[in-house]
Design a protein around this motif. Sequence first.
Motif, PDB file in Angstrom:
ATOM      1  N   UNK A  78      37.811  26.716  53.692  1.00  7.76           N
ATOM      2  CA  UNK A  78      37.285  26.125  54.924  1.00  7.76           C
ATOM      3  C   UNK A  78      38.029  26.663  56.142  1.00  7.76           C
ATOM      4  N   UNK A  79      39.351  26.792  56.007  1.00 12.17           N
ATOM      5  CA  UNK A  79      40.156  27.324  57.111  1.00 12.17           C
ATOM      6  C   UNK A  79      39.755  28.769  57.395  1.00 12.17           C
ATOM      7  N   UNK A  80      39.616  29.572  56.337  1.00 17.13           N
ATOM      8  CA  UNK A  80      39.263  30.981  56.505  1.00 17.13           C
ATOM      9  C   UNK A  80      37.884  31.130  57.142  1.00 17.13           C
ATOM     10  N   UNK A 118      45.100  22.836  25.607  1.00 12.32           N
ATOM     11  CA  UNK A 118      45.886  23.358  26.721  1.00 12.32           C
ATOM     12  C   UNK A 118      45.392  22.769  28.039  1.00 12.32           C
ATOM     13  N   UNK A 119      46.243  22.753  29.055  1.00 11.37           N
ATOM     14  CA  UNK A 119      45.780  22.283  30.363  1.00 11.37           C
ATOM     15  C   UNK A 119      44.635  23.159  30.861  1.00 11.37           C
ATOM     16  N   UNK A 120      43.743  22.549  31.561  1.00 13.15           N
ATOM     17  CA  UNK A 120      42.580  23.272  32.053  1.00 13.15           C
ATOM     18  C   UNK A 120      42.952  24.143  33.248  1.00 13.15           C
ATOM     19  N   UNK A 121      42.560  25.418  33.201  1.00 11.01           N
ATOM     20  CA  UNK A 121      42.749  26.305  34.348  1.00 11.01           C
ATOM     21  C   UNK A 121      41.433  26.468  35.088  1.00 11.01           C
ATOM     22  N   UNK A 122      41.467  26.590  36.419  1.00  7.45           N
ATOM     23  CA  UNK A 122      40.225  26.843  37.149  1.00  7.45           C
ATOM     24  C   UNK A 122      39.595  28.155  36.694  1.00  7.45           C
ATOM     25  N   UNK A 123      38.304  28.131  36.434  1.00 12.20           N
ATOM     26  CA  UNK A 123      37.592  29.324  36.020  1.00 12.20           C
ATOM     27  C   UNK A 123      37.185  30.121  37.260  1.00 12.20           C
ATOM     28  N   UNK A 124      37.032  31.445  37.143  1.00  9.23           N
ATOM     29  CA  UNK A 124      36.635  32.237  38.316  1.00  9.23           C
ATOM     30  C   UNK A 124      35.388  31.703  39.002  1.00  9.23           C
ATOM     31  N   UNK A 127      32.788  28.753  43.527  1.00  9.29           N
ATOM     32  CA  UNK A 127      32.063  27.557  43.972  1.00  9.29           C
ATOM     33  C   UNK A 127      32.866  26.773  45.002  1.00  9.29           C
ATOM     34  N   UNK A 128      34.206  26.834  44.888  1.00  4.10           N
ATOM     35  CA  UNK A 128      35.068  26.110  45.826  1.00  4.10           C
ATOM     36  C   UNK A 128      35.160  26.808  47.181  1.00  4.10           C
TER      37      UNK A 128
END
Length: 454
Positions: free
Chosen positions: A239-241, A265-271, A276-277
């Motif tokens: 949002x800043x960018x 395992x802990x969940x990692x953000x997928x590409x 999407x973010x």
Amino acid sequence: MSRRQLPSVDRVLNETATAAAVSRWGFRTVKIAVRALQTTLRAAEEIPDWGHSPSGYAKAIDEWLEKQLGRGYEPVFNLTGTLVHTNLGRSPIAPDLAEAALTAATRPVALEYDLGAGKRGDREAIVAHRLCLLTGAEAATAVNNNAAAVLLVLNTLALGRDVPVSRGELIEIGGSFRLPDVMERAGCRLKEIGTTNRTHARDYENAIDDRTALLLKVHPSNYRVEGFSTAVEVADAAAIAHRRDLPLCVDAGSGALVDLGKYGLPREPLPGELLDAGADLVTFSGDKLLGGTQAGLIVGRRSLIERINANPLKRALRLDKIALTLLDATLKAYEDETHVAEIVPVLGMLALPIDELERRAEIVAGALGDVANAKVAVEPSLAETGSGALPGQHLESRAVTVAFAKGSELRAFEAALRRLRPAVVGRIADNRLWLDMRGTDPLDELVEVLGTLH
């Protein structure tokens, strides 16, 4: 016999007994070894019997060359408990997937040739298609590793300009390669913001001026910042960018394409989730949690990918036909997420259930049961993904441990395992050698090679 009566180098090289060494090391390399051995023999007080026989040099040649050059790119059993081990080649490739690469290596292939149109084609077209399919990106491209991907993005979009990066994300990876050095080589200027443990949205906002080219967020490799810490989320950075008409690039590092939570395992953000973010570009590795060949993958906005592909540096960093074939085969496996762990070895290692690990441990412990003076046991252990993926996070596992009364015996046994062919590599901790069972494929071969210890 006189030192002058040592066999000629050519006679040694032409011996049948030397043929295996020549096949393994190369003719000229073996010739160097024979000459060096004979120089040593001439200086010795007494020459051993093998030194006078042309057929007696084979063992000495191997020993001399292993001392000088190591053992080369030999396969090993990685029982260290670090599944994606940089020193051991990171992710293994499934034999079935490697078959496609073998064909590509031994035959001409339609690499940059469009068979339908009968003219020059796009060497990355199929790989880019699969990356877009799996991540939801508009476009994609690939280079030879993730550091190269970051270098290419920065050189394309930020040459001669500033790039703000949080001080908590200025990573150093294996071999003392540091992000600030990569950025310098890319021709952009690093603008450090925030502190090691706390970076706020206002730090990004205050850093942006007319010299700013893009915002960069980086996956912390090989460490975690805990306690009194704050980091800016991708959506907030995006949002800043975007308010300042700048792109946001996220270096996702490990490249997981499936939810790791199903493997404990802990969940990692997928590409795809990072895109999407709000990220405009995401870079990640092909040979870590993705489980493929070494590659740096870039996915994101079409207009930015087109600029990256037009950079002359892209040609210097591109993948060859073998790597592209392996990457394509691996990505194709991800199109069926239900069965991908049966095809991609690193996911298979993560997915092994405890009862299967215990079964393997009993078999391996049985194979080691007759080691003199050793106490062999099956114990709970903790494995890790490795290579900067999920730092500080562990996966429940099982290991065969080997203990001796003397530390010298333990070290000697660990060295004996490394001399096997294939070598068996474990880790020493708590006065024991730990052999983690998540790296035991193919198990029959492991049991067979351990049997040669006796």
